[in-house]
Design an enzyme around this catalytic site. Structure first.
Site, PDB file in Angstrom:
ATOM      1  N   ASP A  43      -3.599 -17.835   1.847  1.00  0.00           N
ATOM      2  CA  ASP A  43      -4.756 -18.474   1.198  1.00  0.00           C
ATOM      3  C   ASP A  43      -5.358 -19.530   2.109  1.00  0.00           C
ATOM      4  O   ASP A  43      -6.578 -19.624   2.276  1.00  0.00           O
ATOM      5  CB  ASP A  43      -4.373 -19.038  -0.187  1.00  0.00           C
ATOM      6  CG  ASP A  43      -3.059 -19.826  -0.196  1.00  0.00           C
ATOM      7  OD1 ASP A  43      -2.356 -19.825   0.825  1.00  0.00           O
ATOM      8  OD2 ASP A  43      -2.755 -20.438  -1.239  1.00  0.00           O
ATOM      9  N   TYR A  70       0.831  -1.209   0.000  1.00  0.00           N
ATOM     10  CA  TYR A  70       0.000   0.000   0.000  1.00  0.00           C
ATOM     11  C   TYR A  70       0.866   1.260   0.000  1.00  0.00           C
ATOM     12  O   TYR A  70       0.415   2.328  -0.377  1.00  0.00           O
ATOM     13  CB  TYR A  70      -0.956   0.024   1.207  1.00  0.00           C
ATOM     14  CG  TYR A  70      -2.075  -1.004   1.129  1.00  0.00           C
ATOM     15  CD1 TYR A  70      -2.097  -1.959   0.135  1.00  0.00           C
ATOM     16  CD2 TYR A  70      -3.109  -1.009   2.049  1.00  0.00           C
ATOM     17  CE1 TYR A  70      -3.104  -2.901   0.055  1.00  0.00           C
ATOM     18  CE2 TYR A  70      -4.133  -1.947   1.978  1.00  0.00           C
ATOM     19  CZ  TYR A  70      -4.111  -2.899   0.981  1.00  0.00           C
ATOM     20  OH  TYR A  70      -5.115  -3.827   0.915  1.00  0.00           O
ATOM     21  N   LYS A 115       2.945 -15.426   2.675  1.00  0.00           N
ATOM     22  CA  LYS A 115       2.873 -16.175   1.409  1.00  0.00           C
ATOM     23  C   LYS A 115       4.307 -16.512   1.035  1.00  0.00           C
ATOM     24  O   LYS A 115       4.812 -16.169  -0.040  1.00  0.00           O
ATOM     25  CB  LYS A 115       2.160 -15.321   0.345  1.00  0.00           C
ATOM     26  CG  LYS A 115       1.859 -16.041  -0.951  1.00  0.00           C
ATOM     27  CD  LYS A 115       0.763 -17.093  -0.853  1.00  0.00           C
ATOM     28  CE  LYS A 115       0.616 -17.837  -2.168  1.00  0.00           C
ATOM     29  NZ  LYS A 115      -0.310 -18.987  -2.071  1.00  0.00           N
ATOM     30  N   ASP A 141      -5.629  -6.450   5.665  1.00  0.00           N
ATOM     31  CA  ASP A 141      -6.806  -5.731   5.171  1.00  0.00           C
ATOM     32  C   ASP A 141      -7.875  -6.726   4.738  1.00  0.00           C
ATOM     33  O   ASP A 141      -9.047  -6.630   5.113  1.00  0.00           O
ATOM     34  CB  ASP A 141      -6.382  -4.833   3.994  1.00  0.00           C
ATOM     35  CG  ASP A 141      -7.504  -3.942   3.491  1.00  0.00           C
ATOM     36  OD1 ASP A 141      -8.464  -3.700   4.247  1.00  0.00           O
ATOM     37  OD2 ASP A 141      -7.412  -3.481   2.337  1.00  0.00           O
ATOM     38  N   ASP A 143     -11.614  -8.098   6.966  1.00  0.00           N
ATOM     39  CA  ASP A 143     -12.987  -8.037   6.454  1.00  0.00           C
ATOM     40  C   ASP A 143     -13.631  -9.423   6.557  1.00  0.00           C
ATOM     41  O   ASP A 143     -14.782  -9.562   6.949  1.00  0.00           O
ATOM     42  CB  ASP A 143     -13.023  -7.575   4.982  1.00  0.00           C
ATOM     43  CG  ASP A 143     -13.300  -6.080   4.838  1.00  0.00           C
ATOM     44  OD1 ASP A 143     -12.836  -5.312   5.709  1.00  0.00           O
ATOM     45  OD2 ASP A 143     -13.977  -5.690   3.869  1.00  0.00           O
TER      46      ASP A 143
HETATM   47  C1  IPM Z   1      -9.345  -0.505   6.052  1.00  0.00           C
HETATM   48  C2  IPM Z   1      -9.737   0.096   4.732  1.00  0.00           C
HETATM   49  C3  IPM Z   1      -8.588   0.944   4.221  1.00  0.00           C
HETATM   50  C4  IPM Z   1      -7.374   0.064   4.117  1.00  0.00           C
HETATM   51  C5  IPM Z   1      -8.848   1.644   2.891  1.00  0.00           C
HETATM   52  C6  IPM Z   1     -10.069   2.522   2.968  1.00  0.00           C
HETATM   53  C7  IPM Z   1      -7.655   2.409   2.412  1.00  0.00           C
HETATM   54  O1  IPM Z   1     -10.100  -0.903   3.845  1.00  0.00           O
HETATM   55  O2  IPM Z   1      -9.088   0.255   7.006  1.00  0.00           O
HETATM   56  O3  IPM Z   1      -9.282  -1.730   6.149  1.00  0.00           O
HETATM   57  O4  IPM Z   1      -7.200  -0.631   3.127  1.00  0.00           O
HETATM   58  O5  IPM Z   1      -6.580   0.035   5.037  1.00  0.00           O
HETATM   59 MG    MG Z   2     -10.156  -2.828   4.714  1.00  0.00          MG
END
Ligand code: IPM
Ligand code: MG
Length: 359
Positions: free
Chosen positions: A223, A141, A191, A247, A251
């Site tokens: 994975d 990133y 990985k 990241d 989620d």
């Molecule tokens: C998170 C979000 C951010 C990230 C984005 C909005 C840049 O997805 O905080 O997980 O990737 O870190």
């Molecule tokens: Mg995120």
């Protein structure tokens, strides 16, 4: 007195942040603390107002505060701006970098009563309590990005993924210390079968493991980890991983808690911690009082714990959230038959009342 920078941002950010402030005010009332809030612009809202998603005054305010409470940023309205002006890349990433917040903590805890709200089977997620520690200021990133034209008339785009021993060591140490306070089990996710940066990551973890013989260390490919998280999530205690893997996996791990609307986060490592829900600005439900404020309220609890060392107060907020849920109150994202639906503001009021009454 604790100085808190408040950055509501975009979309549902402006709806959920005031509910977290209600919870903090209830804590202040009950325990005699003083929280002083100063609001500032960030994200699309800041771009619209001053043409910059991260105005210098906002950054300055954050640096001069004891902690930062952030809502959410971004939305379709700003998606087509040049990349450096987009809320995500132009505000959130530089804010994390400027404040040196290399450690992102996202606890995936299944709150009692929410096992039905998840799309996953109850018997799979019952008892889940995972701490994901994500490296937040390095990796792909933040690596160099470029575009070039190719001979065939197309283009080539490049994003560089690199990690230094120093960056890996500090986040992995942080994770070991966290594991020591918990069930003493650390899973490092990489990985290493493909990526050189992951091979350095794994070697570094193996070296550090010698210093933490009391913690059980394991290594898992990313994975496989994404599969194991929904196959048998109870096998995990603390997970440590690099920026992009973290990241994605967080989620996924949010569904173990019932809804991404339940997942708080703390970003620490520098002088000033940043606290924000893990979810985005949810433009589809913005302005409708449908947003779940609990992830932000729980992020405020993390602020009390990690920035102010107010552990009792943090637990009071978490307990209030538990009791509201136990009584069957739900925002739309968690709604199911037989439960009582609340809007964003009603949910915030309910939690604040519980904090005041010590329920
Ligand atoms: C998170 C979000 C951010 C990230 C984005 C909005 C840049 O997805 O905080 O997980 O990737 O870190
Ligand atoms: Mg995120």
């Amino acid at each position: 007195m604790y100085k808190i920078a408040v950055l509501p941002g975009d979309g549902i950010g402006v709806e959920i942040v005031p509910e977290a402030i209600k919870a903090l005010n209830a804590v202040a009332e009950r325990f005699g603390h003083e929280f002083a809030y100063t609001a500032a612009l960030i994200g699309g809202a800041a771009y619209d107002e001053v043409g910059n998603p991260l105005p210098a005054e906002t950054l300055e305010l954050c640096r001069n505060s004891d902690a930062v409470l952030l809502g959410a940023i971004g939305g379709p309205k700003w998606d087509n701006l040049p990349v450096h002006l987009r809320p995500e890349v132009g505000a959130l990433l530089p804010l994390r970098k400027e404040l040196a917040l290399y450690a992102n903590i996202r606890p995936s805890v299944l709150f009692p009563g929410l096992s039905q709200a998840s799309t996953l089977k109850e018997e799979v997620i019952e008892g889940v309590d995972i701490l994901v520690i994500r490296e937040l200021t390095g990796g792909i990133y933040f690596g160099e990005k470029s575009r070039e034209k190719t001979a065939d008339g197309g283009q080539k785009a490049t994003d560089i993924l690199s990690y230094s021993t120093y960056e890996i060591e500090r986040i992995v140490r942080f994770a070991y210390e966290a594991a020591r306070q918990r069930r003493k089990n650390l899973c490092s996710v990489d990985k290493a079968n493909v990526l050189e940066s992951s091979r350095l990551w794994r070697e570094t973890v193996m070296e550090l493991a010698k210093e933490y013989p009391d913690v059980e260390t394991s290594h898992m490919y990313v994975d496989n980890c994404s599969m194991q998280l929904i196959r048998n999530p109870r096998q995990f205690d603390v997970i440590v991983t690099e920026n992009m893997f973290g990241d994605i996996l967080t989620d996924e791990a949010s569904m173990l808690t019932g809804s991404i609307g339940m997942l708080p986060s703390a970003s620490i490592g520098g002088q000033v911690g940043l606290y924000e829900p893990s979810h985005g600005s949810a433009p589809d439900i913005a302005g409708q009082k449908k947003a779940n404020p609990l992830a932000t309220i729980l992020s405020a609890a993390m602020m009390l714990r990690h920035s102010f060392q107010l552990e009792t107060e943090a637990q009071i907020i978490e307990q209030a959230v538990r009791s509201v849920l136990a009584e069957g109150y739900r925002t739309p994202d968690l709604m199911e038959d037989g439960k009582k639906m609340l809007d964003t503001i009603e949910m915030g009021d309910m939690v604040a009342n519980k904090i005041r009454n010590g329920e």
